[in-house]
Design a protein around this motif. Structure first.
Motif, PDB file in Angstrom:
ATOM      1  N   PRO A   1       0.829  -1.216   0.000  1.00  0.00           N
ATOM      2  CA  PRO A   1       0.000   0.000   0.000  1.00  0.00           C
ATOM      3  C   PRO A   1       0.856   1.256   0.000  1.00  0.00           C
ATOM      4  N   GLY A   2       0.253   2.356  -0.436  1.00  0.00           N
ATOM      5  CA  GLY A   2       0.945   3.636  -0.383  1.00  0.00           C
ATOM      6  C   GLY A   2       1.079   4.143   1.037  1.00  0.00           C
ATOM      7  N   THR A   3       1.978   5.071   1.230  1.00  0.00           N
ATOM      8  CA  THR A   3       2.161   5.668   2.550  1.00  0.00           C
ATOM      9  C   THR A   3       0.863   6.353   2.988  1.00  0.00           C
ATOM     10  N   PRO A   4       0.371   6.062   4.195  1.00  0.00           N
ATOM     11  CA  PRO A   4      -0.877   6.698   4.624  1.00  0.00           C
ATOM     12  C   PRO A   4      -0.728   8.203   4.782  1.00  0.00           C
ATOM     13  N   ARG A   5      -1.858   8.901   4.624  1.00  0.00           N
ATOM     14  CA  ARG A   5      -1.919  10.349   4.772  1.00  0.00           C
ATOM     15  C   ARG A   5      -3.036  10.695   5.756  1.00  0.00           C
ATOM     16  N   VAL A   6      -2.860  11.795   6.470  1.00  0.00           N
ATOM     17  CA  VAL A   6      -3.909  12.267   7.366  1.00  0.00           C
ATOM     18  C   VAL A   6      -4.852  13.158   6.568  1.00  0.00           C
ATOM     19  N   GLU A   7      -6.097  12.739   6.487  1.00  0.00           N
ATOM     20  CA  GLU A   7      -7.101  13.533   5.775  1.00  0.00           C
ATOM     21  C   GLU A   7      -7.805  14.500   6.717  1.00  0.00           C
ATOM     22  N   ALA A   8      -8.018  14.061   7.957  1.00  0.00           N
ATOM     23  CA  ALA A   8      -8.648  14.909   8.974  1.00  0.00           C
ATOM     24  C   ALA A   8      -8.255  14.375  10.339  1.00  0.00           C
ATOM     25  N   VAL A   9      -8.084  15.291  11.293  1.00  0.00           N
ATOM     26  CA  VAL A   9      -7.709  14.874  12.639  1.00  0.00           C
ATOM     27  C   VAL A   9      -8.390  15.784  13.653  1.00  0.00           C
ATOM     28  N   THR A  10      -8.862  15.195  14.756  1.00  0.00           N
ATOM     29  CA  THR A  10      -9.411  15.957  15.878  1.00  0.00           C
ATOM     30  C   THR A  10      -8.632  15.563  17.123  1.00  0.00           C
ATOM     31  N   ASP A  11      -9.190  15.906  18.279  1.00  0.00           N
ATOM     32  CA  ASP A  11      -8.504  15.539  19.514  1.00  0.00           C
ATOM     33  C   ASP A  11      -8.615  14.049  19.816  1.00  0.00           C
ATOM     34  N   THR A  12      -9.606  13.351  19.233  1.00  0.00           N
ATOM     35  CA  THR A  12      -9.785  11.922  19.545  1.00  0.00           C
ATOM     36  C   THR A  12      -9.906  11.043  18.315  1.00  0.00           C
ATOM     37  N   THR A  13      -9.903  11.614  17.105  1.00  0.00           N
ATOM     38  CA  THR A  13     -10.067  10.810  15.899  1.00  0.00           C
ATOM     39  C   THR A  13      -9.053  11.215  14.849  1.00  0.00           C
ATOM     40  N   ALA A  14      -8.819  10.298  13.906  1.00  0.00           N
ATOM     41  CA  ALA A  14      -7.972  10.601  12.755  1.00  0.00           C
ATOM     42  C   ALA A  14      -8.477   9.781  11.569  1.00  0.00           C
ATOM     43  N   ARG A  15      -8.715  10.456  10.467  1.00  0.00           N
ATOM     44  CA  ARG A  15      -9.099   9.760   9.240  1.00  0.00           C
ATOM     45  C   ARG A  15      -7.874   9.663   8.350  1.00  0.00           C
ATOM     46  N   LEU A  16      -7.501   8.422   8.003  1.00  0.00           N
ATOM     47  CA  LEU A  16      -6.323   8.158   7.183  1.00  0.00           C
ATOM     48  C   LEU A  16      -6.744   7.648   5.817  1.00  0.00           C
ATOM     49  N   THR A  17      -6.000   8.017   4.799  1.00  0.00           N
ATOM     50  CA  THR A  17      -6.205   7.488   3.454  1.00  0.00           C
ATOM     51  C   THR A  17      -4.861   7.032   2.906  1.00  0.00           C
ATOM     52  N   TRP A  18      -4.898   6.180   1.897  1.00  0.00           N
ATOM     53  CA  TRP A  18      -3.669   5.692   1.267  1.00  0.00           C
ATOM     54  C   TRP A  18      -3.979   5.231  -0.147  1.00  0.00           C
ATOM     55  N   ASP A  19      -2.953   5.133  -0.961  1.00  0.00           N
ATOM     56  CA  ASP A  19      -3.114   4.598  -2.309  1.00  0.00           C
ATOM     57  C   ASP A  19      -3.219   3.082  -2.230  1.00  0.00           C
ATOM     58  N   GLY A  20      -4.164   2.532  -2.973  1.00  0.00           N
ATOM     59  CA  GLY A  20      -4.416   1.100  -2.913  1.00  0.00           C
ATOM     60  C   GLY A  20      -3.296   0.269  -3.520  1.00  0.00           C
ATOM     61  N   ALA A  21      -3.306  -1.006  -3.195  1.00  0.00           N
ATOM     62  CA  ALA A  21      -2.309  -1.952  -3.684  1.00  0.00           C
ATOM     63  C   ALA A  21      -2.980  -2.967  -4.599  1.00  0.00           C
ATOM     64  N   PRO A  22      -2.367  -3.320  -5.711  1.00  0.00           N
ATOM     65  CA  PRO A  22      -2.959  -4.343  -6.578  1.00  0.00           C
ATOM     66  C   PRO A  22      -3.064  -5.682  -5.851  1.00  0.00           C
ATOM     67  N   GLY A  23      -4.163  -6.362  -6.067  1.00  0.00           N
ATOM     68  CA  GLY A  23      -4.355  -7.673  -5.455  1.00  0.00           C
ATOM     69  C   GLY A  23      -4.812  -7.645  -4.018  1.00  0.00           C
ATOM     70  N   ALA A  24      -5.081  -6.466  -3.466  1.00  0.00           N
ATOM     71  CA  ALA A  24      -5.465  -6.358  -2.056  1.00  0.00           C
ATOM     72  C   ALA A  24      -6.955  -6.636  -1.888  1.00  0.00           C
ATOM     73  N   SER A  25      -7.318  -7.428  -0.884  1.00  0.00           N
ATOM     74  CA  SER A  25      -8.722  -7.640  -0.539  1.00  0.00           C
ATOM     75  C   SER A  25      -9.096  -6.921   0.755  1.00  0.00           C
ATOM     76  N   ARG A  26      -8.101  -6.607   1.587  1.00  0.00           N
ATOM     77  CA  ARG A  26      -8.355  -5.931   2.856  1.00  0.00           C
ATOM     78  C   ARG A  26      -7.068  -5.215   3.265  1.00  0.00           C
ATOM     79  N   TYR A  27      -7.242  -4.127   4.009  1.00  0.00           N
ATOM     80  CA  TYR A  27      -6.094  -3.376   4.504  1.00  0.00           C
ATOM     81  C   TYR A  27      -6.107  -3.376   6.026  1.00  0.00           C
TER      82      TYR A  27
END
Length: 709
Positions: free
Chosen positions: A513-539
């Protein structure tokens, strides 16, 4: 005050440097991770023989080695810099970067005339000759544009000659060398003709240099010079300045630079080999603070700015430099820096010159900061023939036995300070582990434990550099196994292991998978995104703590929201992909992020550093109660972000520190804190820092997290 000489004015010479200084996780995913937590085959020796435990976690990536990972400095006063043997030796050690024209000389060097007024220029050291050596070594240059006595136009002309006229493809360009050493902070070793020597003027000029140079070649990467957090003059605010060097320069140049350049030396004239290797423990925290400063200054563009460690060595006093312990230091330092977010580590120097003669580990130490002999003499004691490698060269070379460009550094943990370990997951699925035994008297037997890697039953390949070895030596005696290795005293040993058939990332049909990125962050949560990997069924999202990892999130898509995180907390995560059979890929590169403090908290704490002098500071803290009821009797708690920070003395409150935790208690006669911010409590303290000095990230009033910071 730090002391620094003018750059050497002879073909060889010492370089004198400053002396101061919840997401719920499905059980099935846990089962997948558990099934791939490798268990080594039984050791041929009894388990009780081991006196060191090393854990290797192949699921915890620290980053990918680049082709620029290993580098060296070169200097125009070095008559041997372009000897044919130099290119051969650098190629053999997989050196990918050569820095030119030589530290402080960069700020007196004029490339077009190949002159350095006030300094010595050796014959045969011109730019084209240097590039011949670079190309013969299979490396690339890091070039230092003359800031001290040059102009943006002169630098742009060099870019034009290098990349348009000669098509050298020179990618990395620094603006000046150690410009903070221009006398603005009281100690001056770096030449600087600018009337205004402040960090604000340097930042203004960096923008001008970047504009002129990128107008010629938009693909060049521009680097700005920073001080290393925790090293002089970090934290010092000059006359008329609003902040120290880094906090002034970075916000002004973050949108025009591509990397920052920092230097790190392990001490002064009295630094012993043991001291130097011990001080290396400070480097990860200092590099983390460089990244934190970039993050704060560049915001969403932070990931576009890299870190280059363009000078490193042990001490500057001219002793214990060519001997075996500095070879151990070199291997440990290169890997420690690369594992902590640096893309290139450049040793000072290729050749440097003879210094103080001592005896270390039964050998003559020539007091030379070079990797290779210059053939110089101190009195009637002369070095071996020019280009004879010293121990630091072999330390650097051993790191190329560990990994090369495209391989993934993974986390390790040793149970003892005198044995370091570094590991690399190779592109072909093998695992290499390097051990550094810093004990001069005793061999250490290491028991190995793996997560995410299952060794095959075959004997590992073993490379050694120990007493009696004239080069990196392949060991064929079969004594090492996948589960237990004996490392000779004062030695480097690297083992390379094959994975058990059908296991490891090479057996997975999922890509990385690609290096994760922070899309949004609060004091108790963080939403992460990343570039997908070929052949992946779950991350799978894993958090790392040392060489240990735990699964904190999973997704069938390329994003996840992590919840129930503590306010103001730091997290380092990797993403792994599983294929349809549940086999796990190699881990992504890591991401470190920090949650914020609550915006709707019932209290606010303001932490203001009033003054700082490098290894000490004065701070005022103000507390407000934002709730609708008064508070009588209060405590304020925080944790220092790095080791070496402490409260020395304070006023208007009682202070207690245990480890990194600080508790401040209101004085007995303190009145209540009025509700709705109607009153404030204020206290202050004198602090000390041995290393970087970042502000605490979260404060708690009577146990409740506050806003501010």
């Amino acid at each position: 005050m730090p002391v620094r000489s003018h750059p050497p004015r002879r073909p060889v010479g010492r370089r004198i440097r400053p002396l101061v200084r919840g997401v719920a996780v499905m059980a099935a995913s846990l089962a997948v991770l558990s099934s791939l937590a490798g268990v080594a085959p039984a050791a041929p020796q009894p388990a009780g023989d081991a006196d060191v435990d090393v854990r290797v976690n192949a699921q915890a990536a620290l980053g990918t080695l680049s082709g620029a990972a290993r580098g060296v400095n070169t200097a125009i006063w070095d008559a041997h810099m372009n000897d044919p043997e130099v290119a051969d030796l650098m190629k053999a050690a997989d050196v990918g970067v050569m820095r030119y024209p030589g530290g402080s000389y960069a700020d007196i060097y004029h490339w077009e005339t190949h002159t350095a007024p006030g300094g010595y220029v050796a014959p045969g050291t011109g730019f084209d000759a240097f590039m011949g050596t670079v190309r013969a070594a299979g490396a690339q240059p890091v070039l230092i544009a003359n800031y001290g006595s040059g102009t943006p136009e002169e630098a742009a002309g060099w870019v034009r000659y290098a990349n348009v006229t000669k098509d050298y493809g020179a990618k990395y360009w620094e603006i000046g060398n150690e410009i903070y050493g221009n006398g603005h902070y009281g100690s001056g070793w770096e030449h600087d003709d600018h009337e205004d020597k402040s960090p604000k003027e340097y930042a203004r000029q960096v923008r001008a240099y970047a504009s002129a140079m990128k107008a010629v070649d938009p693909t060049v990467k521009i680097g700005a010079v920073l001080t290393t957090p925790g090293e002089w003059p970090d934290g010092v605010v000059g006359p008329g300045d609003s902040g120290d060097w880094n906090h002034t320069v970075l916000p002004e140049v973050a949108d025009v630079i591509d990397f920052v350049s920092v230097h790190w030396y392990a001490g002064g004239a009295d630094t012993t080999a043991e001291d130097a290797m011990g001080k290396l423990a400070k480097l990860p925290g200092e590099l983390r603070e460089v990244r934190n400063q970039i993050d704060r200054a560049a915001g969403s563009g932070s990931s576009d700015i890299e870190i280059a460690l363009t000078e490193i060595n042990t001490n500057t006093g001219g002793a214990r430099l060519t001997a075996r312990p500095n070879g151990l230091f070199a291997a440990d330092a290169f890997m420690t820096a690369l594992e902590n977010g640096v893309f290139t580590v450049d040793w000072w120097n290729t050749h440097n010159g003879a210094g103080r003669i001592t005896t270390v580990d039964g050998e003559t130490d020539y007091g030379d900061m070079g990797m290779l002999s210059s053939g110089a003499c101190t009195g009637d004691v002369c070095q071996p023939a020019p280009n004879t490698p010293f121990h630091p060269y072999y330390g650097m070379k051993m790191t190329s036995e560990l990994g090369t460009a495209g391989d993934t550094m993974v986390a390790t943990e040793s149970s003892t300070q005198d044995v370091s370990a570094h590991a690399v997951l190779r592109r072909d699925g093998r695992l290499s582990v390097m051990f550094i035994n810093k004990n001069p008297d005793t061999a250490r037997t290491v028991a190995l434990d793996y997560t995410g890697f299952i060794p095959s039953g075959s004997a590992p390949e073993v490379s050694r550099y120990a007493r009696g070895d004239g080069d990196i030596t392949e060991v064929r005696d079969g004594e090492a196994s996948a589960s237990q290795v004996t490392v000779p005293p004062y030695a480097l040993l690297t083992v390379t292991l094959e994975p058990r058939a059908g296991t490891g990332p090479g057996a997975s049909n999922a890509g990385t998978p690609g290096t994760p990125r922070v899309e949004a962050v609060t004091d108790t949560t963080a939403r992460l995104t990343w570039d997908g990997a070929p052949g992946a069924s779950r991350y799978l999202v894993q958090e790392r703590d040392g060489a240990h990892t735990r699964l904190i999130g999973e997704s069938t898509g390329t994003s996840v929201t992590l919840r129930n995180l503590p306010p103001g907390s730091a997290h380092t995560v990797n993403v792994l992909a599983t294929d349809s059979s549940g086999r796990i890929s190699r881990p992504s590169s890591p991401l470190t992020f920090r949650t914020s403090t609550p915006t709707d908290a019932a209290c606010r704490v303001t932490y203001h550093r009033d003054t700082s002098w490098g290894n000490g500071f004065v701070t005022t803290v103000t507390v407000q109660n934002l709730s609708d009821t008064p508070i009588t009797g209060w405590t304020v708690d925080w944790d220092w972000p790095t080791a070496g920070q402490s409260v020395s003395s304070g006023w208007s409150a009682t202070f207690h520190q245990s480890g990194s935790h600080v508790r401040v208690t209101a004085p007995e006669d303190a009145g209540p804190l009025a509700p709705d911010g109607g009153s404030t409590a204020s206290f202050g303290f004198v602090g000390a820092n041995d290393g970087p000095n970042p502000d605490p990230t979260v404060f708690r009033l009577n146990g409740a997290a506050c806003s501010g910071g």
